[in-house]
Design a protein around this motif. Structure first.
Motif, PDB file in Angstrom:
ATOM      1  N   THR A  67      -4.019  39.716 -57.584  1.00  0.00           N
ATOM      2  CA  THR A  67      -2.749  39.938 -58.276  1.00  0.00           C
ATOM      3  C   THR A  67      -1.572  39.720 -57.334  1.00  0.00           C
ATOM      4  O   THR A  67      -0.584  39.065 -57.694  1.00  0.00           O
ATOM      5  N   MET A  68      -1.677  40.269 -56.135  1.00  0.00           N
ATOM      6  CA  MET A  68      -0.611  40.069 -55.154  1.00  0.00           C
ATOM      7  C   MET A  68      -0.437  38.595 -54.830  1.00  0.00           C
ATOM      8  O   MET A  68       0.699  38.080 -54.794  1.00  0.00           O
ATOM      9  N   ASN A  69      -1.537  37.888 -54.613  1.00  0.00           N
ATOM     10  CA  ASN A  69      -1.455  36.483 -54.234  1.00  0.00           C
ATOM     11  C   ASN A  69      -0.969  35.599 -55.382  1.00  0.00           C
ATOM     12  O   ASN A  69      -0.295  34.589 -55.146  1.00  0.00           O
ATOM     13  N   ILE A  70      -1.301  35.968 -56.612  1.00  0.00           N
ATOM     14  CA  ILE A  70      -0.774  35.234 -57.766  1.00  0.00           C
ATOM     15  C   ILE A  70       0.741  35.404 -57.819  1.00  0.00           C
ATOM     16  O   ILE A  70       1.483  34.446 -58.069  1.00  0.00           O
ATOM     17  N   GLY A  71       1.214  36.636 -57.583  1.00  0.00           N
ATOM     18  CA  GLY A  71       2.651  36.884 -57.572  1.00  0.00           C
ATOM     19  C   GLY A  71       3.356  36.057 -56.508  1.00  0.00           C
ATOM     20  O   GLY A  71       4.412  35.458 -56.759  1.00  0.00           O
ATOM     21  N   ILE A  72       2.771  36.015 -55.312  1.00  0.00           N
ATOM     22  CA  ILE A  72       3.365  35.241 -54.219  1.00  0.00           C
ATOM     23  C   ILE A  72       3.371  33.752 -54.559  1.00  0.00           C
ATOM     24  O   ILE A  72       4.369  33.052 -54.338  1.00  0.00           O
ATOM     25  N   SER A  73       2.255  33.254 -55.114  1.00  0.00           N
ATOM     26  CA  SER A  73       2.164  31.825 -55.445  1.00  0.00           C
ATOM     27  C   SER A  73       3.163  31.442 -56.527  1.00  0.00           C
ATOM     28  O   SER A  73       3.766  30.357 -56.478  1.00  0.00           O
ATOM     29  N   GLN A  74       3.367  32.316 -57.505  1.00  0.00           N
ATOM     30  CA  GLN A  74       4.329  32.039 -58.563  1.00  0.00           C
ATOM     31  C   GLN A  74       5.759  32.096 -58.035  1.00  0.00           C
ATOM     32  O   GLN A  74       6.598  31.264 -58.393  1.00  0.00           O
ATOM     33  N   PHE A  75       6.033  33.054 -57.183  1.00  0.00           N
ATOM     34  CA  PHE A  75       7.388  33.230 -56.663  1.00  0.00           C
ATOM     35  C   PHE A  75       7.810  32.038 -55.808  1.00  0.00           C
ATOM     36  O   PHE A  75       8.938  31.547 -55.913  1.00  0.00           O
ATOM     37  N   PHE A  76       6.904  31.573 -54.960  1.00  0.00           N
ATOM     38  CA  PHE A  76       7.216  30.458 -54.067  1.00  0.00           C
ATOM     39  C   PHE A  76       6.801  29.104 -54.642  1.00  0.00           C
ATOM     40  O   PHE A  76       6.999  28.071 -53.999  1.00  0.00           O
ATOM     41  N   ARG A  77       6.173  29.135 -55.841  1.00  0.00           N
ATOM     42  CA  ARG A  77       5.728  27.907 -56.518  1.00  0.00           C
ATOM     43  C   ARG A  77       4.787  27.090 -55.640  1.00  0.00           C
ATOM     44  O   ARG A  77       4.942  25.884 -55.451  1.00  0.00           O
ATOM     45  N   VAL A  78       3.807  27.789 -55.100  1.00  0.00           N
ATOM     46  CA  VAL A  78       2.776  27.182 -54.253  1.00  0.00           C
ATOM     47  C   VAL A  78       1.426  27.446 -54.902  1.00  0.00           C
ATOM     48  O   VAL A  78       1.244  28.446 -55.596  1.00  0.00           O
ATOM     49  N   THR A 131      -4.410  50.582 -50.495  1.00  0.00           N
ATOM     50  CA  THR A 131      -4.144  49.156 -50.308  1.00  0.00           C
ATOM     51  C   THR A 131      -4.106  48.431 -51.649  1.00  0.00           C
ATOM     52  O   THR A 131      -3.301  47.506 -51.834  1.00  0.00           O
ATOM     53  N   ASP A 132      -4.960  48.838 -52.588  1.00  0.00           N
ATOM     54  CA  ASP A 132      -4.953  48.221 -53.921  1.00  0.00           C
ATOM     55  C   ASP A 132      -3.629  48.475 -54.631  1.00  0.00           C
ATOM     56  O   ASP A 132      -3.057  47.570 -55.246  1.00  0.00           O
ATOM     57  N   ILE A 133      -3.132  49.710 -54.553  1.00  0.00           N
ATOM     58  CA  ILE A 133      -1.861  50.053 -55.187  1.00  0.00           C
ATOM     59  C   ILE A 133      -0.716  49.239 -54.570  1.00  0.00           C
ATOM     60  O   ILE A 133       0.162  48.737 -55.278  1.00  0.00           O
ATOM     61  N   CYS A 134      -0.746  49.098 -53.260  1.00  0.00           N
ATOM     62  CA  CYS A 134       0.292  48.314 -52.574  1.00  0.00           C
ATOM     63  C   CYS A 134       0.250  46.849 -53.014  1.00  0.00           C
ATOM     64  O   CYS A 134       1.293  46.224 -53.248  1.00  0.00           O
ATOM     65  N   CYS A 135      -0.949  46.302 -53.138  1.00  0.00           N
ATOM     66  CA  CYS A 135      -1.095  44.909 -53.560  1.00  0.00           C
ATOM     67  C   CYS A 135      -0.572  44.713 -54.980  1.00  0.00           C
ATOM     68  O   CYS A 135       0.126  43.733 -55.271  1.00  0.00           O
ATOM     69  N   VAL A 136      -0.913  45.641 -55.876  1.00  0.00           N
ATOM     70  CA  VAL A 136      -0.443  45.551 -57.254  1.00  0.00           C
ATOM     71  C   VAL A 136       1.078  45.652 -57.303  1.00  0.00           C
ATOM     72  O   VAL A 136       1.748  44.908 -58.038  1.00  0.00           O
ATOM     73  N   ALA A 137       1.642  46.554 -56.509  1.00  0.00           N
ATOM     74  CA  ALA A 137       3.097  46.737 -56.486  1.00  0.00           C
ATOM     75  C   ALA A 137       3.799  45.451 -56.043  1.00  0.00           C
ATOM     76  O   ALA A 137       4.811  45.044 -56.636  1.00  0.00           O
ATOM     77  N   ILE A 138       3.264  44.802 -55.018  1.00  0.00           N
ATOM     78  CA  ILE A 138       3.845  43.545 -54.545  1.00  0.00           C
ATOM     79  C   ILE A 138       3.718  42.470 -55.614  1.00  0.00           C
ATOM     80  O   ILE A 138       4.670  41.722 -55.887  1.00  0.00           O
ATOM     81  N   GLY A 139       2.538  42.397 -56.233  1.00  0.00           N
ATOM     82  CA  GLY A 139       2.323  41.405 -57.273  1.00  0.00           C
ATOM     83  C   GLY A 139       3.276  41.574 -58.438  1.00  0.00           C
ATOM     84  O   GLY A 139       3.873  40.603 -58.933  1.00  0.00           O
ATOM     85  N   VAL A 140       3.438  42.814 -58.891  1.00  0.00           N
ATOM     86  CA  VAL A 140       4.344  43.103 -60.008  1.00  0.00           C
ATOM     87  C   VAL A 140       5.781  42.754 -59.640  1.00  0.00           C
ATOM     88  O   VAL A 140       6.525  42.166 -60.436  1.00  0.00           O
ATOM     89  N   ALA A 141       6.194  43.100 -58.430  1.00  0.00           N
ATOM     90  CA  ALA A 141       7.560  42.820 -57.985  1.00  0.00           C
ATOM     91  C   ALA A 141       7.853  41.323 -57.968  1.00  0.00           C
ATOM     92  O   ALA A 141       8.996  40.902 -58.178  1.00  0.00           O
ATOM     93  N   LEU A 142       6.800  40.515 -57.754  1.00  0.00           N
ATOM     94  CA  LEU A 142       6.978  39.061 -57.683  1.00  0.00           C
ATOM     95  C   LEU A 142       6.630  38.357 -58.996  1.00  0.00           C
ATOM     96  O   LEU A 142       6.587  37.133 -59.055  1.00  0.00           O
ATOM     97  N   GLY A 143       6.358  39.158 -60.049  1.00  0.00           N
ATOM     98  CA  GLY A 143       6.159  38.573 -61.374  1.00  0.00           C
ATOM     99  C   GLY A 143       4.733  38.286 -61.776  1.00  0.00           C
ATOM    100  O   GLY A 143       4.494  37.598 -62.778  1.00  0.00           O
TER     101      GLY A 143
END
Length: 211
Positions: free
Chosen positions: A41-52, A161-173
């Motif tokens: 989830t976190m990595n999907i958010g990062i990939s969507q945010f940076f379009r990578v 760590t799971d909660i932190c990852c989800v929080a980052i993912g949600v913040a990035l969409g």
């Protein structure tokens, strides 16, 4: 072929099988649009945010954790670690394209969430049973437990760590849903159950023992 070489070959094949199952499971979870596991989830958010590409971000995130893992728990690095970093993200992208022909109605999405969760957990159980390395994120809890948060156990640290990852993912969409919640609560018990079954099967049916 000696027993040790035979066992190593079998364990390598089992590791590859586990990685493929995990990748296929992640693809199903992503297709369901009900959310995936926290790290993905976190990595999907990062990939969507940076379009990578997701595969690139998945690999990059794992490489960062690998640097920490190499310093603290180098014995956990092996074939499974390398495949988890390089292969899972890209293989998940491939499988997701393959699943694109399926209808995206509620029934299929619900099925995809269930089968994806089971495949991911079974795949982790399989590759852990092979005992040829562990992915950086799976090792993160062990690193933190041994070096920084000794007052907490692995389960508690993994939850943090799971909660932190989800929080980052949600913040990035990144999309989350019931699949993300189920993964957080069911992953541990399912992996433990699958790993015990695979361990028993390997030790009694597949791996040869020295006399």
């Amino acid at each position: 072929m000696s027993i040790s070489k035979y066992n190593l070959l079998i364990r390598a094949a089992i590791t590859i099988l586990g990685i493929c199952l995990i990748s296929f499971g992640i693809a199903w979870m992503r297709f369901s649009q009900f959310g995936t596991d926290p790290f993905v989830t976190m990595n999907i958010g990062i990939s969507q945010f940076f379009r990578v590409d997701f595969g690139f971000i998945q690999m990059l995130s794992n490489l960062v954790l690998l640097a920490v893992m190499a310093k603290v728990t180098p014995k956990l690095i092996h074939l499974g670690t390398v495949l988890g970093i390089v292969v899972v993200g890209y293989l998940s992208d491939f499988f997701l394209d393959f699943l694109s022909f399926l209808p995206e109605n509620f029934g299929w999405r619900l099925f995809a969430m269930g089968i994806g969760l089971l495949l991911c957990c079974f795949g982790v159980g399989v590759y852990m049973s092979a005992d040829l390395g562990i992915s950086p994120y799976d090792a993160l809890g062990m690193v933190l437990e041994r070096k920084t948060i000794r007052s907490l156990g692995y389960k508690e640290i993994r939850m943090i760590t799971d909660i932190c990852c989800v929080a980052i993912g949600v913040a990035l969409g990144a999309p989350i849903g019931i699949g993300t919640i189920l993964t957080a609560f069911c992953t541990g018990p399912l992996i433990d159950s699958f790993k015990k079954s695979v361990d028993t099967f390997l030790n009694t049916k597949i791996l040869q023992k020295t006399i």
